[in-house]
Each structure stands twice: as C-alpha cells, then as structure tokens.
Design a protein around this motif. Sequence first.
Motif, short mmCIF file in Angstrom:
data_model
loop_
_atom_site.label_atom_id
_atom_site.label_comp_id
_atom_site.label_asym_id
_atom_site.label_seq_id
_atom_site.Cartn_x
_atom_site.Cartn_y
_atom_site.Cartn_z
N LEU A 1 21.85 7.59 -31.30
CA LEU A 1 22.65 6.48 -32.83
C LEU A 1 23.14 5.39 -31.64
CD1 LEU A 1 25.14 5.86 -34.07
CD2 LEU A 1 26.65 7.18 -32.65
N SER A 2 22.27 5.02 -30.28
CA SER A 2 22.58 3.91 -29.76
C SER A 2 20.85 3.16 -29.93
CB SER A 2 22.66 3.95 -27.92
OG SER A 2 22.74 2.80 -27.41
N ASN B 1 21.78 1.70 -34.02
CA ASN B 1 22.97 0.55 -34.08
C ASN B 1 21.97 -0.23 -33.29
OD1 ASN B 1 25.53 2.44 -34.70
ND2 ASN B 1 25.45 2.17 -32.53
N ASP B 2 21.62 -0.26 -32.40
CA ASP B 2 20.63 -1.19 -31.99
C ASP B 2 19.27 -2.02 -32.67
OD1 ASP B 2 21.76 -1.50 -29.39
OD2 ASP B 2 20.23 0.33 -28.58
N LEU C 1 19.93 -1.42 -35.69
CA LEU C 1 21.45 -2.62 -36.64
C LEU C 1 21.60 -4.02 -36.73
CD1 LEU C 1 21.85 -2.35 -39.66
CD2 LEU C 1 24.34 -1.12 -38.80
N LEU C 2 21.53 -3.37 -35.51
CA LEU C 2 21.93 -5.79 -34.82
C LEU C 2 20.90 -6.61 -34.81
CD1 LEU C 2 23.77 -6.75 -33.42
CD2 LEU C 2 23.31 -5.92 -31.42
#
Length: 273
Positions: A162-163, A166-167, A169-170
């Motif tokens: 998930l991290s 998220n990275d 996606l960022l």
Amino acid sequence: MDASDYQKIRQLFDDYLRMYSSRDDRLTTYFSEDFSGFTGGGDFLVKDREEWVAITRQDFAKVKDPIHIELKDLAIQSLADTIAVATSFFTIHLPIEDHILSRETARLVLIFRKESAGWKISHSSISIPYYLVREGEVYPMKELVERNQYLEELVAERTIQLSEANDKLLRTNEELAREIAGHKQAEEALRQSETYYRLLTEDASDVVWKIDSDYRFTYISPADERLRGYRAEEVIGHHVFEIFDEEGIASLKKTALQRQEAEQNGTERGQAP
C-alpha cells in the motif's frame, strides 16, 4: 433439587469458572478421588484424579495469564439427592490475539457428587472443535501463534504494498501536476503570441492572413474588409483558392511548394553532422 442445593451447585460452578479463568491451582482440590473426564483436545478418557490434576496444571502452565470465559448458557439438574450435573455453553478468550478460538463455542459438563468431604467434581468433559490442537497441548497455542505470525506478516506485506502504491500515486500526481502546469504555460504563451500577432496585424494596411494545411483561412486581418468588403467571419473556413484566379492559384501553390522545400532542406541541414 431444592433451592439451597441449587444455589450450592451454582456456587460450585461459578467457583470452578473463576478459578479456572484465574489459573488458580486450588481448583484441583475440587476434584473427587473417584474421577473421570476428557479434555477438549484429548483423544483419551482420563480415569484417575492425579492424571486429571496433572492435565489441569499443564493447562495452567501453557497459558499462565488469566483467560476470560464468556458464559452463554447454563443448565443445572439434580440426578439424585447426591448427584447434580451442570451443562454450560461458553466462549474462551485467551490472553493473546486470537481470531479462531474466541469464535468457537465450548461445551462443558461437570458432574458433582456429594461426598463425606462435601460436593466434589466427579466428572468433567469439555467439547470444542479443537481440530487445531497438537500433541501435548490443551489449547491450539502453536497453531494460534503461527496463524497470528502469518497474519502479522501478511499485514506488514500489505502495508508495504500500500505504501509503494501510495508513493507511485504521489509521483504520478506530481508528474501530472507538472504536465498540467506545462500545458497551462504553453496555452498562456500561445495566447500571448496570438494577442501580439493580432496587435501587429489589426491596424496594418496590408491584408494578412493565415491558412491551414488544407489551404483554408484560419485568420484574416481587418484590412481585407476595408479592401474587399468581406468581414473576417465570412472568410474564415473558406478555401483560399476561392479568391484567386488560375494564375493566382498556380502562383500560390508554387510559393507554398518552395516554402515547404526550404523548410525540409533546413531540417536536413540541421540534422547533418
């Protein structure tokens, strides 16, 4: 069973649950010398008090911290003046994170017999789907620990995934924001260029026009209206050949071809080593 005997058996049953939950060794004094029983994870019948005491102490040693017993139902019956049975349903909550045992319903039957020393437990049988219990265990501790470890590792793995997502996606959002900013800058530059172009051509006395690759007007200066009387909206979108005769068309095509060749030659020269 009269009220006083019922209260006595209920008190003995409550004492059993309390001492069993708190891992109190005094519980072993409640067992009759003439005892029989079986454990939830056992596949044999215990016929000796000392053996049952040893199993109880093994249970307490395996799980030393107090457990919580959630009583769901209880029935107390008198089978004779000196014999009573307590049948109960309950849930066991161990002092560890547990998503298996705490969802199972345990079934306990205790038979009390009135002896010279008072009421004693002459039989104990507990039944629960202890299909996970291994040899030498009272509760499926190894399986629970292994499952908890697996769940913790799974949660850690999912957290990392998930991290990373998220990275990613960022980063994607940041790249998209830069692209949007670049497009906005390009649009603003184009708008300013068109504005500047119009400022240069709006007041010019010569006719200035732009055409696309299909030779259709995309812009024409106000001078055309002053000279020919046509407004810009009447001309834009029309084919440029509509306003030329054959000689003018031939001249226009020749000029366009020469410009195209010049641009191609310039590109080729720019690419040469």
